[in-house]
Scaffold this active site. Structure first.
Site, PDB file in Angstrom:
ATOM      1  N   ASP A 106      -8.125  -0.185  -0.472  1.00  0.00           N
ATOM      2  CA  ASP A 106      -8.390  -1.410   0.234  1.00  0.00           C
ATOM      3  C   ASP A 106      -8.776  -1.136   1.522  1.00  0.00           C
ATOM      4  OD1 ASP A 106      -5.918  -1.059   0.938  1.00  0.00           O
ATOM      5  OD2 ASP A 106      -5.507  -3.247   0.389  1.00  0.00           O
ATOM      6  N   LYS A 157       6.789  -2.850   5.656  1.00  0.00           N
ATOM      7  CA  LYS A 157       6.662  -4.234   6.180  1.00  0.00           C
ATOM      8  C   LYS A 157       8.093  -4.554   7.059  1.00  0.00           C
ATOM      9  CE  LYS A 157       3.294  -5.455   3.334  1.00  0.00           C
ATOM     10  NZ  LYS A 157       2.874  -4.010   2.846  1.00  0.00           N
ATOM     11  N   ASP A 216      -7.602  -2.530   6.801  1.00  0.00           N
ATOM     12  CA  ASP A 216      -7.328  -3.017   5.508  1.00  0.00           C
ATOM     13  C   ASP A 216      -8.078  -4.223   5.329  1.00  0.00           C
ATOM     14  OD1 ASP A 216      -6.065  -4.688   3.582  1.00  0.00           O
ATOM     15  OD2 ASP A 216      -4.399  -3.480   3.812  1.00  0.00           O
TER      16      ASP A 216
HETATM   17  N1  GDD Z   1      -2.881   1.212  -9.741  1.00  0.00           N
HETATM   18  C1  GDD Z   1      -2.224   0.468  -8.923  1.00  0.00           C
HETATM   19  N2  GDD Z   1      -1.116  -0.138  -9.278  1.00  0.00           N
HETATM   20  N3  GDD Z   1      -2.616   0.064  -7.607  1.00  0.00           N
HETATM   21  C2  GDD Z   1      -1.942  -0.728  -6.927  1.00  0.00           C
HETATM   22  C3  GDD Z   1      -0.673  -1.196  -7.289  1.00  0.00           C
HETATM   23  C4  GDD Z   1      -0.142  -0.789  -8.723  1.00  0.00           C
HETATM   24  O1  GDD Z   1       0.898  -1.522  -9.508  1.00  0.00           O
HETATM   25  N4  GDD Z   1      -0.026  -2.120  -6.456  1.00  0.00           N
HETATM   26  C5  GDD Z   1      -1.013  -1.724  -5.443  1.00  0.00           C
HETATM   27  N5  GDD Z   1      -2.190  -1.129  -5.603  1.00  0.00           N
HETATM   28  C6  GDD Z   1      -3.086  -0.757  -4.677  1.00  0.00           C
HETATM   29  C7  GDD Z   1      -3.668  -1.912  -4.347  1.00  0.00           C
HETATM   30  O2  GDD Z   1      -5.164  -2.249  -4.969  1.00  0.00           O
HETATM   31  C8  GDD Z   1      -4.329  -1.301  -2.629  1.00  0.00           C
HETATM   32  O3  GDD Z   1      -5.538  -0.401  -2.814  1.00  0.00           O
HETATM   33  C9  GDD Z   1      -3.202  -0.365  -2.708  1.00  0.00           C
HETATM   34  O4  GDD Z   1      -2.684   0.148  -3.876  1.00  0.00           O
HETATM   35  C10 GDD Z   1      -2.071  -0.812  -1.635  1.00  0.00           C
HETATM   36  O5  GDD Z   1      -1.521  -1.965  -2.020  1.00  0.00           O
HETATM   37  P1  GDD Z   1      -1.525  -3.466  -1.099  1.00  0.00           P
HETATM   38  O6  GDD Z   1      -1.029  -4.305  -2.012  1.00  0.00           O
HETATM   39  O7  GDD Z   1      -2.862  -3.618  -0.566  1.00  0.00           O
HETATM   40  O8  GDD Z   1      -0.458  -2.964  -0.190  1.00  0.00           O
HETATM   41  P2  GDD Z   1      -0.291  -3.386   1.498  1.00  0.00           P
HETATM   42  O9  GDD Z   1      -1.906  -3.377   2.163  1.00  0.00           O
HETATM   43  O10 GDD Z   1       0.414  -4.575   1.553  1.00  0.00           O
HETATM   44  O11 GDD Z   1       0.433  -2.288   2.007  1.00  0.00           O
HETATM   45  C11 GDD Z   1      -0.002  -0.871   1.977  1.00  0.00           C
HETATM   46  O12 GDD Z   1      -1.139  -0.720   2.755  1.00  0.00           O
HETATM   47  C12 GDD Z   1      -0.941  -0.557   3.927  1.00  0.00           C
HETATM   48  C13 GDD Z   1      -2.060  -0.157   4.562  1.00  0.00           C
HETATM   49  O13 GDD Z   1      -3.140  -1.109   4.537  1.00  0.00           O
HETATM   50  C14 GDD Z   1       1.135  -0.028   2.285  1.00  0.00           C
HETATM   51  O14 GDD Z   1       0.946   1.479   1.738  1.00  0.00           O
HETATM   52  C15 GDD Z   1       1.457   0.235   3.612  1.00  0.00           C
HETATM   53  O15 GDD Z   1       2.688   0.885   4.047  1.00  0.00           O
HETATM   54  C16 GDD Z   1       0.124   0.323   4.487  1.00  0.00           C
HETATM   55  O16 GDD Z   1       0.639   0.316   6.044  1.00  0.00           O
HETATM   56 MG    MG Z   2      -3.667  -3.521   1.456  1.00  0.00          MG
END
Ligand code: GDD
Ligand code: MG
Length: 367
Positions: A106, A157, A216
């Site tokens: 994303d 976070k 993001d």
């Molecule tokens: N296959 C799979 N299975 N993908 C997953 C799952 C799961 O259970 N959970 C989350 N994802 C995918 C989401 O679709 C997304 O593309 C990515 O993993 C990160 O998940 P988010 O839910 O968007 O996390 P975030 O935005 O709160 O935090 C993450 O991204 C940040 C940067 O955008 C973390 O990696 C943070 O450390 C990072 O800074």
């Molecule tokens: Mg994200």
């Protein structure tokens, strides 16, 4: 080089757009987001993509298929239940090479992965995380480093009192397969950010500070910002290049009687009536019609939607197949889900969200 893209999250923060469409294929500038991502990866020698899917996986497969159209083989791994970011990695284990990229699905970015790989090799790292500076790290993974670029701490976070750097995890990693051996067996729910990276500190975990574009796209505000940055060429994309070549107006196959103000993209089969204005910074999907006197600016309207006359849309996202009655005003971060029907004279603003299928009579809402 292989790339594993995590695309299994539910995208809850981008509802109602993601209520009917998986976040990885939500269109940005009329291209499925993962398509933009894959063209970035291809510029860095990626020649094989593994998509880790869960939520609405069929929808992703339908849009991207085997990758033939994009000129790169795509394989799919589907978790029976969401296993978290680390669990998804472990679950794809059998398909992974000795060394590979792993990406959050994303983010819109043009980070220099080639330079990241060069640092990975030079430091002898087992895992290298791309880092990016943001104003408020609290929604991300905060990363502290030693002067030799090795990671001293990874805090997912962080709370306000823990924030002493603006460098966060950009969700683009180079990983050696060996790190899988330290993880629990496939099938467990694991967070790479909370369970894996903190344990790898001091064991070959490095950070690569990037100065590329990065966002993001997982909230309505950031989705719009990402769209505007593509339109304005702030992030390097093929679409941005095409726009530049077309003086900021892409409107092939459109019945354009009104005005299109650059930068703007209007998809095929669209119609913009006389005295209507679309742009600047607007994207209309395919087959979108805009009635007389309407004004759409700083906004996205997805495929197949119909906008009546005298409508004002600004700083808003309109989902696919939406019908908007005459004289409606939609602004200030409002998001309208697929198939919504708005009667004339409705006013949506201040972050209003209408879920798919909602129907409102004339003048029903002044939000
Ligand atoms: N296959 C799979 N299975 N993908 C997953 C799952 C799961 O259970 N959970 C989350 N994802 C995918 C989401 O679709 C997304 O593309 C990515 O993993 C990160 O998940 P988010 O839910 O968007 O996390 P975030 O935005 O709160 O935090 C993450 O991204 C940040 C940067 O955008 C973390 O990696 C943070 O450390 C990072 O800074
Ligand atoms: Mg994200």
């Amino acid at each position: 080089m292989q790339a594993l893209i995590l695309a299994g999250g539910e995208g809850t923060r981008l509802r109602p757009i993601t209520s009917t469409m998986p976040k990885p294929v939500v269109p940005l500038a009329n291209r499925p987001h993962l398509e933009l991502m894959i063209s970035w990866l291809r510029r860095h020698e990626v020649d094989e993509v593994i998509l880790s899917c869960g939520f609405l996986a069929d929808g992703v497969r339908e849009v991207l298929g085997t990758g033939e159209r994009l000129g790169i083989p795509i394989r799919y791994v589907e978790e029976p239940v969401p296993l978290g970011t680390g669990g998804a990695l472990r679950f794809a284990g059998d398909l992974l090479a000795e060394r590979f990229f792993m990406l959050n699905g994303d983010v819109l970015t043009d980070i220099d992965l080639t330079a990241q790989l060069a640092q990975h090799d030079a430091t002898g790292a087992r895992a290298t995380i791309a880092l990016i500076g943001v104003d408020d790290p609290s929604a991300y993974g905060l990363v502290r480093r030693h002067p030799d670029h090795s990671v001293s701490e990874f805090l997912e976070k962080p709370s306000p009192d823990q924030i002493d750097t603006n460098l966060v995890n950009a969700g683009a990693y180079i990983l050696d397969r060996s790190i899988l051996e330290q993880m629990p067996a496939p099938g467990s729910n694991i967070s790479i950010e909370r369970d894996v990276f903190p344990k790898l500190v001091g064991q070959g975990l490095f950070g690569f500070a990037s100065d590329g574009y990065w966002i993001d796209i997982g909230t309505p505000g950031r989705y719009l910002q990402g769209t505007f940055d593509i339109l304005e060429g702030n992030v390097a994309t093929d679409v941005g290049d095409a726009l530049e070549g077309a003086r900021g107006v892409l409107a092939d196959g459109v019945a354009l009687e009104g005005r299109a103000v650059a930068p703007v993209i209007i998809g095929q089969g669209g119609a913009v009536a006389a005295s209507a204005t679309v742009g600047g910074r607007a994207v209309l999907g395919r087959n979108v019609s805009v009635g007389p006197g309407s004004h759409i600016e700083d906004a996205v309207v997805l495929d197949g939607s119909t906008v009546g006359s005298g409508v004002r849309i600004r700083s808003a996202i309109i989902g696919p197949s939406v019908t908007i009655g005459d004289q409606c005003v939609i602004e200030s971060g409002a998001v309208v889900g697929q198939g919504v029907k708005l009667g004339a004279g409705n006013v949506l603003s201040a972050g209003a969200r209408l879920f798919p299928g909602v129907e409102l009579p004339d003048g029903a809402l002044r939000f």
